[in-house]
Design an enzyme around this catalytic site. Structure first.
Site, PDB file in Angstrom:
ATOM      1  N   GLU A  24      -0.277   5.431   1.147  1.00 49.43           N
ATOM      2  CA  GLU A  24      -0.278   5.799   2.550  1.00 49.43           C
ATOM      3  C   GLU A  24      -0.794   7.212   2.735  1.00 49.43           C
ATOM      4  O   GLU A  24      -0.711   8.044   1.835  1.00 49.43           O
ATOM      5  CB  GLU A  24       1.134   5.706   3.132  1.00 49.43           C
ATOM      6  CG  GLU A  24       1.672   4.309   3.044  1.00 49.43           C
ATOM      7  CD  GLU A  24       2.855   4.067   3.959  1.00 49.43           C
ATOM      8  OE1 GLU A  24       3.041   4.840   4.919  1.00 49.43           O
ATOM      9  OE2 GLU A  24       3.583   3.119   3.692  1.00 49.43           O
ATOM     10  N   CYS A  78      13.629  11.576  -3.679  1.00 48.58           N
ATOM     11  CA  CYS A  78      12.303  11.181  -3.200  1.00 48.58           C
ATOM     12  C   CYS A  78      12.090   9.679  -3.347  1.00 48.58           C
ATOM     13  O   CYS A  78      12.224   9.126  -4.447  1.00 48.58           O
ATOM     14  CB  CYS A  78      11.224  11.930  -3.977  1.00 48.58           C
ATOM     15  SG  CYS A  78       9.562  11.368  -3.604  1.00 48.58           S
ATOM     16  N   CYS A 113       5.977  12.905   4.199  1.00 50.76           N
ATOM     17  CA  CYS A 113       5.149  12.865   3.012  1.00 50.76           C
ATOM     18  C   CYS A 113       6.060  12.739   1.799  1.00 50.76           C
ATOM     19  O   CYS A 113       7.112  13.349   1.745  1.00 50.76           O
ATOM     20  CB  CYS A 113       4.327  14.138   2.925  1.00 50.76           C
ATOM     21  SG  CYS A 113       3.257  14.340   4.334  1.00 50.76           S
ATOM     22  N   CYS A 117      11.984  12.505  -8.855  1.00 47.97           N
ATOM     23  CA  CYS A 117      12.930  13.401  -8.186  1.00 47.97           C
ATOM     24  C   CYS A 117      13.988  12.554  -7.475  1.00 47.97           C
ATOM     25  O   CYS A 117      13.676  11.533  -6.867  1.00 47.97           O
ATOM     26  CB  CYS A 117      12.211  14.309  -7.201  1.00 47.97           C
ATOM     27  SG  CYS A 117      10.993  15.356  -8.008  1.00 47.97           S
ATOM     28  N   CYS A 147       4.893   7.649  -8.457  1.00 45.00           N
ATOM     29  CA  CYS A 147       4.985   8.960  -9.086  1.00 45.00           C
ATOM     30  C   CYS A 147       5.887   8.857 -10.305  1.00 45.00           C
ATOM     31  O   CYS A 147       6.906   8.169 -10.285  1.00 45.00           O
ATOM     32  CB  CYS A 147       5.551   9.992  -8.121  1.00 45.00           C
ATOM     33  SG  CYS A 147       5.597  11.656  -8.827  1.00 45.00           S
ATOM     34  N   CYS A 169      -2.299  14.359   5.484  1.00 41.99           N
ATOM     35  CA  CYS A 169      -1.504  14.439   4.264  1.00 41.99           C
ATOM     36  C   CYS A 169      -1.937  13.283   3.368  1.00 41.99           C
ATOM     37  O   CYS A 169      -1.797  12.116   3.752  1.00 41.99           O
ATOM     38  CB  CYS A 169      -0.022  14.332   4.634  1.00 41.99           C
ATOM     39  SG  CYS A 169       1.066  14.221   3.208  1.00 41.99           S
TER      40      CYS A 169
HETATM   41  N1  SAH Z   1       4.600  15.611  -5.975  1.00 44.85           N
HETATM   42  C1  SAH Z   1       4.309  16.712  -5.161  1.00 44.85           C
HETATM   43  C2  SAH Z   1       3.668  16.338  -3.839  1.00 44.85           C
HETATM   44  C3  SAH Z   1       4.225  15.127  -3.168  1.00 44.85           C
HETATM   45  S1  SAH Z   1       5.901  15.248  -2.620  1.00 44.85           S
HETATM   46  C4  SAH Z   1       5.538  17.562  -4.937  1.00 44.85           C
HETATM   47  O1  SAH Z   1       6.620  17.173  -5.315  1.00 44.85           O
HETATM   48  O2  SAH Z   1       5.381  18.647  -4.382  1.00 44.85           O
HETATM   49  C5  SAH Z   1       5.629  16.194  -1.128  1.00 44.85           C
HETATM   50  C6  SAH Z   1       6.866  16.836  -0.560  1.00 44.85           C
HETATM   51  O3  SAH Z   1       7.737  15.845   0.006  1.00 44.85           O
HETATM   52  C7  SAH Z   1       7.669  17.570  -1.608  1.00 44.85           C
HETATM   53  O4  SAH Z   1       8.032  18.866  -1.216  1.00 44.85           O
HETATM   54  C8  SAH Z   1       8.844  16.672  -1.734  1.00 44.85           C
HETATM   55  O5  SAH Z   1       9.908  17.363  -2.246  1.00 44.85           O
HETATM   56  C9  SAH Z   1       9.041  16.190  -0.311  1.00 44.85           C
HETATM   57  N2  SAH Z   1      10.016  15.089  -0.213  1.00 44.85           N
HETATM   58  C10 SAH Z   1      10.299  14.147  -1.113  1.00 44.85           C
HETATM   59  N3  SAH Z   1      11.325  13.382  -0.713  1.00 44.85           N
HETATM   60  C11 SAH Z   1      11.716  13.851   0.491  1.00 44.85           C
HETATM   61  C12 SAH Z   1      12.763  13.496   1.390  1.00 44.85           C
HETATM   62  N4  SAH Z   1      13.606  12.512   1.141  1.00 44.85           N
HETATM   63  N5  SAH Z   1      12.885  14.202   2.517  1.00 44.85           N
HETATM   64  C13 SAH Z   1      12.027  15.244   2.793  1.00 44.85           C
HETATM   65  N6  SAH Z   1      11.033  15.615   1.973  1.00 44.85           N
HETATM   66  C14 SAH Z   1      10.883  14.945   0.813  1.00 44.85           C
HETATM   67 FE1  SF4 Z   2       6.919  12.826  -7.365  1.00 46.49          FE
HETATM   68 FE2  SF4 Z   2       8.408  12.735  -5.163  1.00 46.49          FE
HETATM   69 FE3  SF4 Z   2       9.026  14.458  -7.095  1.00 46.49          FE
HETATM   70 FE4  SF4 Z   2       6.809  14.860  -5.601  1.00 46.49          FE
HETATM   71  S1  SF4 Z   2       8.930  14.890  -4.866  1.00 46.49           S
HETATM   72  S2  SF4 Z   2       7.018  14.997  -7.867  1.00 46.49           S
HETATM   73  S3  SF4 Z   2       6.184  12.725  -5.239  1.00 46.49           S
HETATM   74  S4  SF4 Z   2       9.053  12.224  -7.280  1.00 46.49           S
END
Ligand code: SAH
Ligand code: SF4
Length: 361
Positions: A76, A109, A340, A106, A102, A95
């Site tokens: 997306e 996420c 995102c 995390c 991924c 974005c």
């Molecule tokens: N992998 C990269 C880029 C993609 S994630 C990274 O981690 O930076 C992009 C952003 O979305 C990151 O800052 C991530 O922490 C945030 N994100 C992930 N899960 C989220 C959630 N549940 N609520 C708000 N932001 C979130």
């Molecule tokens: Fe991957 Fe989500 Fe962690 Fe970004 S925040 S590195 S997309 S698992």
């Protein structure tokens, strides 16, 4: 074009159509000979992505599109329109995703919880931006008497690599996409931001590319203990090493670094953690570290809850008191269940105000 025995200006014509027009197929490239258009259509796919569904927020300012890739995988991208200073100078930010899924897992996420499928190609990353640029140009043409080609301003003003996946784990393709968007599409590197979970060697490498792209670090915690629980990649790259890489990036590029901090209730959102964060960032040159507080979107498996408005305010007050520049991200993505990093049906439960998916035009 050269390998097909065509004059070199055909390549320039082709690039103009691809990067700077509403054309969505080779057939629409009217100044190319018909035989060449046929040959191109037979040999190549015009787009590497097929839009499947699109959701627009109730205020019409945020649009999320689900794309199907050639091998059936789904990604997306999100378009956000806003006028930060209210001066009629609207920003149109896309974005983009850099991977399907991924591998970094995390805890909060949705993408991370779905696992890794594969990295995207440079074309698949670039096409997410070109898709929205074409939609914008088509819409502009519909609203003016001049019709096609009426679009004067850049249809997309900013690109953030903050969708699904880790851009620096798909380094070469991400860099090639930046180059395409810069050289082909004409978007200044200063208008692009790469967001990373904090891969230290790649941050150092990026600092040496001679590019002016912005860097965002997904920090989310002010100490190693907590960060390792939220962001497993932090076990490999502790905060000391990460901050050192950031100082290197700032020194070499002259750009400030943004620290993203997702606000999770009772986990990382107390005043004590705000003070600890301020102490951590004091090691950066003055003004070079900026905190972007992100209200958490619906989090997978109900493990985390978003922070309350009051705790976010208190956290922010503490940062201000300690002179740490910060902003609070507007909850645009959450409105349509599309923050995102929360993409592809992974984010649940906050779909307030969104319209039902409709087929993409
Ligand atoms: N992998 C990269 C880029 C993609 S994630 C990274 O981690 O930076 C992009 C952003 O979305 C990151 O800052 C991530 O922490 C945030 N994100 C992930 N899960 C989220 C959630 N549940 N609520 C708000 N932001 C979130
Ligand atoms: Fe991957 Fe989500 Fe962690 Fe970004 S925040 S590195 S997309 S698992």
């Amino acid at each position: 074009m050269a390998s097909w025995g065509e004059p070199s200006f055909r390549a320039s014509q082709l690039l103009r159509w691809v990067y700077g027009s509403e054309a969505a197929s080779f057939d629409e490239m009217t100044d190319l000979p018909e035989a060449l258009r046929g040959k191109l259509s037979a040999a190549l796919h015009f787009e590497s992505l097929a839009p499947v569904t699109r959701v627009t927020s109730a205020d019409g300012k945020t649009t999320r599109t689900l794309f199907r890739l050639g091998d059936g995988k789904a990604i997306e991208a999100v378009l956000m329109e806003y006028d930060p200073l209210g001066l009629g100078r609207e920003r149109r930010t896309v974005c983009v995703s850099t991977q399907a899924g991924c591998a970094f897992g995390c805890a909060f996420c949705a993408t991370g919880q779905q696992g890794f499928e594969r990295s995207l190609t440079p074309g698949e990353i670039t096409d997410q931006v070109l898709h929205y640029a074409r939609v914008a140009m088509k819409e502009a043409a519909r609203h003016t008497s001049e019709g096609e080609g009426a679009w004067k301003r850049p249809p997309i003003t900013n690109v953030v690599f903050m969708g699904m996946g880790e851009p620096l784990a798909n380094y070469t393709a991400t860099l090639q996409a930046i180059e395409n968007l810069n050289g082909g599409f004409g978007l200044g590197a200063r208008h692009m931001t790469v967001s990373t979970v904090g891969l230290v060697p790649q941050i150092k490498r990026l600092a040496r590319e001679g590019l002016q792209v912005g860097l965002a670090i997904s920090l989310h915690a002010p100490n190693d203990d907590l960060r390792q629980r939220l962001v497993p990649a932090a076990k490999k790259y502790p905060l000391d090493a990460l901050l050192e890489a950031c100082r290197d990036y700032i020194a070499r590029t002259g750009r400030r670094v943004t620290f993203e901090y997702v606000m999770l209730a009772g986990v990382n959102d107390s005043r004590r953690e705000a003070a600890e964060l301020a102490r951590l960032l004091r090691g950066l040159p003055p003004g070079a570290g900026h905190v972007n507080l992100i209200p958490a979107n619906a989090v997978p498996k109900g493990l985390f809850q978003p922070s309350s408005k009051e705790s976010i305010k208190a956290f922010q007050d503490e940062l201000i008191r300690r002179h740490i520049p910060n902003t609070l991200r507007v909850e645009r993505g959450a409105l349509i269940d599309a923050g995102c990093g929360q993409l592809r049906g992974g984010g649940r439960g906050t779909g307030v105000g969104g319209r039902a998916p409709s087929p993409d035009p």
